[in-house]
Design a protein around this motif. Sequence first.
Motif, PDB file in Angstrom:
ATOM      1  N   ARG A 200       0.842  -1.203   0.000  1.00  0.00           N
ATOM      2  CA  ARG A 200       0.000   0.000   0.000  1.00  0.00           C
ATOM      3  C   ARG A 200       0.872   1.247   0.000  1.00  0.00           C
ATOM      4  NH1 ARG A 200      -4.435   1.452   4.738  1.00  0.00           N
ATOM      5  NH2 ARG A 200      -4.829   3.604   4.078  1.00  0.00           N
ATOM      6  N   ASN A 201       0.334   2.374  -0.430  1.00  0.00           N
ATOM      7  CA  ASN A 201       1.062   3.639  -0.527  1.00  0.00           C
ATOM      8  C   ASN A 201       1.722   3.997   0.807  1.00  0.00           C
ATOM      9  OD1 ASN A 201       1.097   6.790  -0.201  1.00  0.00           O
ATOM     10  ND2 ASN A 201       1.147   6.366  -2.413  1.00  0.00           N
ATOM     11  N   LEU A 202       3.051   4.223   0.766  1.00  0.00           N
ATOM     12  CA  LEU A 202       3.807   4.455   2.004  1.00  0.00           C
ATOM     13  C   LEU A 202       3.430   5.767   2.681  1.00  0.00           C
ATOM     14  CD1 LEU A 202       7.377   3.194   1.009  1.00  0.00           C
ATOM     15  CD2 LEU A 202       5.565   1.978   2.210  1.00  0.00           C
ATOM     16  N   ASP A 203       3.140   6.780   1.882  1.00  0.00           N
ATOM     17  CA  ASP A 203       2.768   8.081   2.469  1.00  0.00           C
ATOM     18  C   ASP A 203       1.478   7.965   3.273  1.00  0.00           C
ATOM     19  OD1 ASP A 203       4.983   9.330   1.394  1.00  0.00           O
ATOM     20  OD2 ASP A 203       3.933   9.940  -0.446  1.00  0.00           O
ATOM     21  N   GLU A 204       0.535   7.192   2.752  1.00  0.00           N
ATOM     22  CA  GLU A 204      -0.729   6.997   3.469  1.00  0.00           C
ATOM     23  C   GLU A 204      -0.498   6.233   4.777  1.00  0.00           C
ATOM     24  OE1 GLU A 204      -3.512   6.598  -0.551  1.00  0.00           O
ATOM     25  OE2 GLU A 204      -3.643   5.099   1.058  1.00  0.00           O
ATOM     26  N   ILE A 205       0.353   5.216   4.716  1.00  0.00           N
ATOM     27  CA  ILE A 205       0.632   4.421   5.915  1.00  0.00           C
ATOM     28  C   ILE A 205       1.344   5.275   6.959  1.00  0.00           C
ATOM     29  CG2 ILE A 205       1.944   2.453   6.803  1.00  0.00           C
ATOM     30  CD1 ILE A 205       1.459   1.070   4.136  1.00  0.00           C
ATOM     31  N   LYS A 206       2.302   6.081   6.505  1.00  0.00           N
ATOM     32  CA  LYS A 206       3.036   6.964   7.416  1.00  0.00           C
ATOM     33  C   LYS A 206       2.084   7.940   8.092  1.00  0.00           C
ATOM     34  CE  LYS A 206       6.542   9.335   9.175  1.00  0.00           C
ATOM     35  NZ  LYS A 206       7.229   8.872  10.410  1.00  0.00           N
ATOM     36  N   ALA A 207       1.178   8.541   7.317  1.00  0.00           N
ATOM     37  CA  ALA A 207       0.213   9.489   7.871  1.00  0.00           C
ATOM     38  C   ALA A 207      -0.710   8.810   8.883  1.00  0.00           C
ATOM     39  CB  ALA A 207      -0.614  10.109   6.736  1.00  0.00           C
ATOM     40  N   HIS A 208      -1.136   7.596   8.566  1.00  0.00           N
ATOM     41  CA  HIS A 208      -2.004   6.839   9.469  1.00  0.00           C
ATOM     42  C   HIS A 208      -1.269   6.508  10.768  1.00  0.00           C
ATOM     43  CE1 HIS A 208      -5.821   4.715   9.797  1.00  0.00           C
ATOM     44  NE2 HIS A 208      -5.179   3.749  10.443  1.00  0.00           N
ATOM     45  N   PHE A 209       0.005   6.121  10.633  1.00  0.00           N
ATOM     46  CA  PHE A 209       0.813   5.801  11.818  1.00  0.00           C
ATOM     47  C   PHE A 209       0.970   7.031  12.705  1.00  0.00           C
ATOM     48  CE2 PHE A 209       3.955   3.547  14.240  1.00  0.00           C
ATOM     49  CZ  PHE A 209       4.863   4.527  14.642  1.00  0.00           C
ATOM     50  N   ASP A 210       1.317   8.161  12.107  1.00  0.00           N
ATOM     51  CA  ASP A 210       1.537   9.393  12.887  1.00  0.00           C
ATOM     52  C   ASP A 210       0.252   9.848  13.580  1.00  0.00           C
ATOM     53  OD1 ASP A 210       4.169   9.423  12.097  1.00  0.00           O
ATOM     54  OD2 ASP A 210       3.873  10.852  10.465  1.00  0.00           O
ATOM     55  N   ALA A 211      -0.869   9.671  12.906  1.00  0.00           N
ATOM     56  CA  ALA A 211      -2.136  10.163  13.456  1.00  0.00           C
ATOM     57  C   ALA A 211      -2.665   9.286  14.582  1.00  0.00           C
ATOM     58  CB  ALA A 211      -3.181  10.258  12.334  1.00  0.00           C
ATOM     59  N   PHE A 212      -2.540   7.970  14.446  1.00  0.00           N
ATOM     60  CA  PHE A 212      -3.188   7.073  15.405  1.00  0.00           C
ATOM     61  C   PHE A 212      -2.230   6.387  16.390  1.00  0.00           C
ATOM     62  CE2 PHE A 212      -7.462   7.210  13.824  1.00  0.00           C
ATOM     63  CZ  PHE A 212      -7.336   7.539  12.483  1.00  0.00           C
ATOM     64  N   ILE A 213      -0.950   6.343  16.056  1.00  0.00           N
ATOM     65  CA  ILE A 213       0.007   5.642  16.914  1.00  0.00           C
ATOM     66  C   ILE A 213       1.035   6.600  17.499  1.00  0.00           C
ATOM     67  CG2 ILE A 213       1.717   3.793  17.043  1.00  0.00           C
ATOM     68  CD1 ILE A 213      -1.167   2.820  16.626  1.00  0.00           C
ATOM     69  N   GLY A 214       1.807   7.241  16.647  1.00  0.00           N
ATOM     70  CA  GLY A 214       2.792   8.236  17.101  1.00  0.00           C
ATOM     71  C   GLY A 214       4.083   7.605  17.596  1.00  0.00           C
ATOM     72  N   LYS A 215       3.995   6.809  18.652  1.00  0.00           N
ATOM     73  CA  LYS A 215       5.155   6.144  19.234  1.00  0.00           C
ATOM     74  C   LYS A 215       4.881   4.642  19.330  1.00  0.00           C
ATOM     75  CE  LYS A 215       7.846   9.726  20.223  1.00  0.00           C
ATOM     76  NZ  LYS A 215       9.225   9.873  19.696  1.00  0.00           N
TER      77      LYS A 215
END
Length: 410
Positions: A33-48
Amino acid sequence: MSEIINNREQQPIKNTERLAILKQLFVDLHHGRNLDEIKAHFDAFIGKITVDEITQIQHDFVEEGSISADEFQHIYQQHTSIFQGAIEENTHQNSRPEDQPGHPVHTFKLENQEIDNLLTTRLQVHVEEFASEESAEHIFQLIEDINLLLDIDKHYSRKENLIFPYLEKYGIFGPTTNMWRIDDFIRDAIKDARQKLANYHGDKQAVLAVLNYVIQEVAGMIYKEENILFPMALNNFTEDEWVKIGHESDEIGFCLIDSAAVWKPERNALEDKAISEGYIQMETGILSLKQLELLLNHLPVDITFIDQDDVVRYFSHGKERIFARTKAVIGRTVQNCHPPRSVHVVEELLSDFKSGKKDCEDFWIKFKDKYVYIRYFAVRDENGKYIGTLEFTQNIDPIQAIEGEKRILF
């Protein structure tokens, strides 16, 4: 049978929803899947994310059979940019070197996860299918599973040749005799299963018996290693010893994983101990220690020397050794370098050398793609006193293939 295979303690999950999101992110990475989308999802919902969470996710994937430990590590290493600066260190992780990638115990456990996965998601399933219908397809599937499981020899060989010697150093001999004996039973059973399947003539119950034995014993050995052997080793071995074990693991190889990471302890790595470049004067010449070592390692044969007390003192380290040797055998008695069932042969040979009954003994065997000539020589001083035994091993296939003549032309 599943209660035997899955009898290891599960790590507790404290936040099911959070872990579910993390697992989905890894699944998306696995599917491209698109890496930018995954990165944005990670930053928004997980962070650390913590190392414990990464370990838990990998454990879950392996248990489910959806992503193997090797695939998980590949995904993680390929996309470290997504987690850059987001991994939280914690006291628990820092206090447990064995949880760090590359530590020998961490590698052994990764292999156990792959072995467990092979047992539960493939072999056990195919055994049940074969029990219902002994078709050619089901037999072929079982042969494929058994061929994969043969790789377990590398796992057991590293344990026997790298872990056991250090346990013996601390006066712990139980695993050396008991576990090694069970390892050999498992090896024999796997080979027996392959032979029965490859030459199947309707002896269904015999095949099922040996396959179920393999599943039970391999699963039991995983439990013994992780609940007895590894904790015992971790309680006794020094950091330096684990570093040495890690460095020598490549010599034997790994089971169902491509390779192991390089473990870097929190302190600086062991300082290199420079080898003295002093010269050694012999009766027929003078060589530096470096020259002598290079000379021995360039011989087209493997040599190993044990002293008069049966202690391994030296082995050459050429580029293409026939039988694997690790530095852990140095200072270990030769009897403890062989499986218990073959020790009596070693004892008889050494007894003949020490008594003067024999001065040499030869063997020749087919080993993998080589025809191996193994020679043992009693080493005696000028007065005939027994000093030790020299093992001389050579691949004689190229020699046997020689025909005609090849002369040096001047």
